[in-house]
Design a protein around this motif. Sequence first.
Motif, mmCIF file in Angstrom:
data_model
loop_
_atom_site.group_PDB
_atom_site.id
_atom_site.type_symbol
_atom_site.label_atom_id
_atom_site.label_comp_id
_atom_site.label_asym_id
_atom_site.label_seq_id
_atom_site.Cartn_x
_atom_site.Cartn_y
_atom_site.Cartn_z
ATOM 1 N N HIS A 136 36.678 22.075 36.836
ATOM 2 C CA HIS A 136 36.832 20.440 36.340
ATOM 3 C C HIS A 136 35.300 20.049 36.367
ATOM 4 C CE1 HIS A 136 37.560 16.341 36.319
ATOM 5 N NE2 HIS A 136 38.799 16.410 35.898
ATOM 6 N N GLU A 137 35.216 18.871 35.241
ATOM 7 C CA GLU A 137 33.655 18.506 35.079
ATOM 8 C C GLU A 137 33.091 17.847 36.237
ATOM 9 O OE1 GLU A 137 34.063 16.135 31.618
ATOM 10 O OE2 GLU A 137 35.751 14.782 32.494
ATOM 11 N N LEU A 138 34.266 17.479 37.138
ATOM 12 C CA LEU A 138 33.523 16.777 38.360
ATOM 13 C C LEU A 138 33.098 17.676 39.521
ATOM 14 C CD1 LEU A 138 35.781 13.515 38.441
ATOM 15 C CD2 LEU A 138 33.290 13.725 37.772
ATOM 16 N N ASN A 139 33.510 18.913 39.387
ATOM 17 C CA ASN A 139 33.285 19.940 40.397
ATOM 18 C C ASN A 139 32.001 20.329 40.232
ATOM 19 O OD1 ASN A 139 33.642 21.978 42.288
ATOM 20 N ND2 ASN A 139 35.644 22.447 41.910
ATOM 21 N N LEU A 140 30.871 19.784 40.475
ATOM 22 C CA LEU A 140 29.572 20.041 40.286
ATOM 23 C C LEU A 140 29.206 21.206 41.083
ATOM 24 C CD1 LEU A 140 28.094 16.483 40.273
ATOM 25 C CD2 LEU A 140 28.933 17.760 38.216
ATOM 26 N N GLY A 141 29.688 21.496 42.203
ATOM 27 C CA GLY A 141 29.242 22.706 43.216
ATOM 28 C C GLY A 141 29.750 24.012 42.571
ATOM 29 N N MET A 142 30.971 23.981 41.969
ATOM 30 C CA MET A 142 31.407 25.197 41.489
ATOM 31 C C MET A 142 30.807 25.423 40.056
ATOM 32 S SD MET A 142 33.646 27.226 42.144
ATOM 33 C CE MET A 142 33.723 29.095 41.331
ATOM 34 N N GLN A 143 30.399 24.485 39.437
ATOM 35 C CA GLN A 143 29.550 24.774 38.115
ATOM 36 C C GLN A 143 28.414 25.288 38.559
ATOM 37 O OE1 GLN A 143 29.460 21.103 35.414
ATOM 38 N NE2 GLN A 143 31.052 20.353 36.455
ATOM 39 N N LYS A 144 27.708 24.824 39.299
ATOM 40 C CA LYS A 144 26.462 25.428 39.855
ATOM 41 C C LYS A 144 26.487 26.830 40.135
ATOM 42 C CE LYS A 144 22.741 24.909 43.263
ATOM 43 N NZ LYS A 144 22.284 24.287 44.426
ATOM 44 N N VAL A 145 27.482 27.150 41.016
ATOM 45 C CA VAL A 145 27.847 28.561 41.443
ATOM 46 C C VAL A 145 28.016 29.311 40.238
ATOM 47 C CG1 VAL A 145 29.249 30.012 42.641
ATOM 48 C CG2 VAL A 145 28.431 28.071 43.720
ATOM 49 N N ILE A 146 29.049 28.833 39.165
ATOM 50 C CA ILE A 146 29.351 29.788 38.074
ATOM 51 C C ILE A 146 28.047 29.966 37.330
ATOM 52 C CG2 ILE A 146 30.764 29.323 35.820
ATOM 53 C CD1 ILE A 146 32.662 27.936 37.499
ATOM 54 N N LYS A 147 27.346 28.938 37.125
ATOM 55 C CA LYS A 147 26.026 29.373 36.527
ATOM 56 C C LYS A 147 25.156 30.312 37.016
ATOM 57 C CE LYS A 147 26.244 24.797 34.164
ATOM 58 N NZ LYS A 147 25.793 23.440 34.055
ATOM 59 N N ASP A 201 28.042 31.745 31.230
ATOM 60 C CA ASP A 201 27.576 30.896 29.986
ATOM 61 C C ASP A 201 28.691 30.037 29.940
ATOM 62 O OD1 ASP A 201 25.066 32.397 29.697
ATOM 63 O OD2 ASP A 201 26.120 33.765 28.781
ATOM 64 N N TYR A 202 28.521 28.471 29.707
ATOM 65 C CA TYR A 202 29.218 27.635 29.280
ATOM 66 C C TYR A 202 29.718 27.990 27.545
ATOM 67 C CZ TYR A 202 30.809 23.373 27.567
ATOM 68 O OH TYR A 202 31.760 22.295 27.041
ATOM 69 N N CYS A 203 31.029 27.941 27.521
ATOM 70 C CA CYS A 203 31.381 28.161 26.032
ATOM 71 C C CYS A 203 32.368 27.058 25.615
ATOM 72 C CB CYS A 203 32.594 29.518 26.477
ATOM 73 S SG CYS A 203 31.668 31.173 26.615
ATOM 74 N N GLY A 204 32.690 26.060 26.396
ATOM 75 C CA GLY A 204 33.221 24.773 25.681
ATOM 76 C C GLY A 204 34.602 24.486 26.608
ATOM 77 N N LYS A 229 41.611 18.975 31.719
ATOM 78 C CA LYS A 229 40.523 19.441 30.906
ATOM 79 C C LYS A 229 39.698 20.286 31.666
ATOM 80 C CE LYS A 229 36.526 17.390 28.799
ATOM 81 N NZ LYS A 229 35.617 16.178 28.470
ATOM 82 N N ARG A 230 39.096 21.272 31.342
ATOM 83 C CA ARG A 230 38.232 21.997 32.250
ATOM 84 C C ARG A 230 37.279 22.558 31.191
ATOM 85 N NH1 ARG A 230 40.975 20.148 35.319
ATOM 86 N NH2 ARG A 230 42.659 20.786 36.901
ATOM 87 N N LEU A 231 36.016 22.766 32.122
ATOM 88 C CA LEU A 231 34.883 23.286 31.324
ATOM 89 C C LEU A 231 34.940 24.783 31.429
ATOM 90 C CD1 LEU A 231 32.118 21.098 32.610
ATOM 91 C CD2 LEU A 231 33.420 20.825 30.612
ATOM 92 N N ALA A 232 34.948 25.483 30.567
ATOM 93 C CA ALA A 232 35.039 27.141 30.412
ATOM 94 C C ALA A 232 33.752 27.804 30.419
ATOM 95 C CB ALA A 232 36.108 27.051 29.255
ATOM 96 N N TYR A 233 33.782 28.853 30.872
ATOM 97 C CA TYR A 233 32.656 29.782 31.196
ATOM 98 C C TYR A 233 33.138 31.398 31.029
ATOM 99 C CZ TYR A 233 30.511 25.629 33.598
ATOM 100 O OH TYR A 233 30.010 24.204 33.654
ATOM 101 N N GLN A 234 32.175 32.120 30.567
ATOM 102 C CA GLN A 234 32.307 33.354 30.249
ATOM 103 C C GLN A 234 31.177 34.264 30.748
ATOM 104 O OE1 GLN A 234 32.721 34.343 26.249
ATOM 105 N NE2 GLN A 234 34.413 35.931 26.620
ATOM 106 N N LYS A 235 31.380 35.435 31.386
ATOM 107 C CA LYS A 235 30.296 36.453 31.428
ATOM 108 C C LYS A 235 30.793 37.640 30.920
ATOM 109 C CE LYS A 235 27.634 38.276 35.146
ATOM 110 N NZ LYS A 235 27.258 38.280 36.533
ATOM 111 N N ILE A 236 29.971 38.440 29.968
ATOM 112 C CA ILE A 236 30.179 39.542 29.561
ATOM 113 C C ILE A 236 29.268 40.725 30.446
ATOM 114 C CG2 ILE A 236 30.016 41.166 27.364
ATOM 115 C CD1 ILE A 236 32.186 38.786 27.174
ATOM 116 N N VAL A 237 29.874 41.674 30.889
ATOM 117 C CA VAL A 237 28.851 42.647 31.770
ATOM 118 C C VAL A 237 28.861 43.969 31.093
ATOM 119 C CG1 VAL A 237 29.389 41.490 33.833
ATOM 120 C CG2 VAL A 237 30.932 43.167 33.267
#
Length: 170
Positions: free
Chosen positions: A133-144, A149-152, A162-170
């Motif tokens: 969620h866009e208000l879950n700032l702690g999780m956003q920080k850990v994800i980054k 990477d933020y994707c949309g 509504k959720r902020l979506a991230y992706q990592k290609i390894v």
Amino acid sequence: MKFQQATLSDLPRLTKIMTEAIELLKKQGSPQWQNGHGPTAEKLTEDIQKHRTYILKTADDEIAGTIALIPGIDPAYTAITEGKWQGDAKYLAFHKVAINQQFRGQKIAAKLLEAAVHEAINLGIQDLRIDTHELNLGMQKVIKETGFDYCGVVHFPIPDGKRLAYQKIV
């Protein structure tokens, strides 16, 4: 710390950790996981039975954190807006991330995500996705911090989905 699949014997502790996480989100003003839309004992049981739930355990056998690694197509992820995914390979979605309140502030979430990334690699999956969620700032920080990477934006079919979506290609 040891990263392993959860078993049904872990369910009572996982349920408590999730309940505490839901309460923390509420105190932070986030609608994420509120009003019955968060992980329940039934959902946790199903994920454990399908071998999707993993736990990070301390040397003292305490569960420090938990995460679900969900294979297959996530319907909410098919309609990304305000951006796009980096390709369309087979992916693993990371969901239901929660940290035992005894271990908050000890970088356990980062260790948990890093362990999940290694497990995905062991499973032969290189495309990893997560949302919050866009208000879950702690999780956003850990994800980054763990290289996603933020994707949309993706939308789950629930109130405040509504959720902020991230992706990592390894």
